[in-house]
Design a protein around this motif. Sequence first.
Motif, short mmCIF file in Angstrom:
data_model
loop_
_atom_site.label_atom_id
_atom_site.label_comp_id
_atom_site.label_asym_id
_atom_site.label_seq_id
_atom_site.Cartn_x
_atom_site.Cartn_y
_atom_site.Cartn_z
N LEU A 80 10.30 61.19 24.81
CA LEU A 80 10.62 61.44 26.26
C LEU A 80 9.19 62.22 26.55
CD1 LEU A 80 13.97 61.30 26.93
CD2 LEU A 80 13.25 59.09 27.49
N GLY A 81 9.24 61.92 27.24
CA GLY A 81 7.69 62.66 28.55
C GLY A 81 8.56 64.25 28.53
N PRO A 82 7.80 65.47 28.79
CA PRO A 82 8.08 66.76 28.47
C PRO A 82 8.93 66.85 29.91
CG PRO A 82 5.60 66.52 27.97
CD PRO A 82 6.52 65.39 28.26
N GLY A 83 9.89 67.66 30.29
CA GLY A 83 10.86 67.40 31.11
C GLY A 83 11.87 67.04 31.44
N VAL A 84 11.16 65.44 31.01
CA VAL A 84 12.11 64.29 31.58
C VAL A 84 13.89 64.41 30.52
CG1 VAL A 84 12.35 61.61 31.58
CG2 VAL A 84 10.49 62.84 31.79
N GLY A 85 13.63 64.67 29.69
CA GLY A 85 15.03 64.91 29.05
C GLY A 85 15.78 65.85 29.22
N ALA A 86 15.14 67.25 29.88
CA ALA A 86 15.86 68.25 30.23
C ALA A 86 16.27 67.87 31.75
CB ALA A 86 14.58 69.54 30.53
N ALA A 87 15.42 67.14 32.88
CA ALA A 87 15.84 66.76 34.04
C ALA A 87 17.38 66.43 33.79
CB ALA A 87 14.75 66.21 34.67
N ILE A 88 17.44 65.21 32.97
CA ILE A 88 18.31 64.28 32.96
C ILE A 88 19.46 65.26 32.05
CG2 ILE A 88 20.04 62.36 31.22
CD1 ILE A 88 17.33 61.32 33.28
N TYR A 89 19.23 65.69 31.23
CA TYR A 89 20.66 67.52 30.79
C TYR A 89 20.87 67.36 32.30
CZ TYR A 89 22.90 70.41 28.95
OH TYR A 89 23.91 71.31 28.39
N ARG A 90 19.94 68.81 33.13
CA ARG A 90 20.27 68.98 34.30
C ARG A 90 20.76 68.37 35.23
NH1 ARG A 90 20.77 74.43 31.73
NH2 ARG A 90 19.16 74.52 30.88
#
Length: 382
Positions: A283-293
């Motif tokens: 996944l692109g940088p930040g996309v996985g973190a955005a999904i989690y948040r």
Amino acid sequence: MLRNAVRSLLREPRAPEPPRRVWRDWVLVAGVLIGGVLEVVLSKDVVWPPVALVLAAAIAYALLWRRTHPLQVVVGVFSVLILINTVVLISGSAPFGLYSMICVVLLPYSLLRWASGREVLIGLIFVLVALVTGTASDFPGWGEAVLGGMFLLFPATLGHAARYRRTARLRELDQVRLREREQLARELHDTVAHHVSAIVIRAQAGRAVAATRPEAAVDALDIIETEGTRTLAELRTMVGLLRDDGTAALVPQPGVADLERLARSVGDRPRVQVSMSGDLDNLGPGVGAAIYRIAQESITNAIRHARHATRIDVRLTSYDDSLRLTVHDDGEATSAPGNSLGYGLAGMTERATLLGGTFTAGPGSDRGWSVDVVLPRTAVRR
């Protein structure tokens, strides 16, 4: 202090995005016209009935532009009233006008609500002059004169209060967006920097054994090291401006792999069920973190505000070029979760928009509240 207040008022810009004409405006115009016609037909005390009716119609029609052109409408309408009051005062004739012209009280409200500070000062001068000349031309006594002035200027107070409330709301939303951008920048930095640091370490290890390898491999490793180091330095510089403490710790942020752990941390009431399908790697940088948040915020809202909820479904689906996250609870349907101002929703919307995705939230078709977000697998800057 007074001088500073005047300067601050003069620098005040127009209120953003004034609404244009809506159906209620046309109802207002129709009501004034109907009332004016009935008053002219039924009342025997109207002076110059045709002129009074035309004047009332012109004022009602001018109200259609009271939000988009507040100063022009105020100056035009109250200039006519000043002229009429002056003629009546000089000639000594009976004042004329219709009760339906009372709709002019909407103009001070619109002036304070939508005009700029400079326009407010200019417009209030015309309002006050019209008030003074109108009172002088038909003086009803000091008590009624004071009440009439309060009646005309009170809507201006309401307009100022509405403007202040809207301004405060916009400032709070801007703070939410700013905090969300800062958090997103941190997550982007931590995610990218973690991987770039690994690239730099691998490049340095490659150089250590490059003596037994072809020269091209040495050159390639040198380029990797150079570009990786430059990227890491640029990221630290950019995100360091956004951080409160100026540090840039290389700590990987939670991602889609942590959704199961997030569900377990909630407990059994309500029960959180997570299902994931498709390719969730690379996944692109930040996309996985955005999904989690976003999932974390949505679950938190459901736990706090979904009444009688027993289950929260979190579903993440991966497609060829996008991810779709849906979070739905089975609680009693509500109009909005949490704070009525919706700052949590504003933050999630800002996060999804910054990554080039879409965000929607609202009551479910049958029960509860649903959140639906679609993000590209590779973040797109907007």
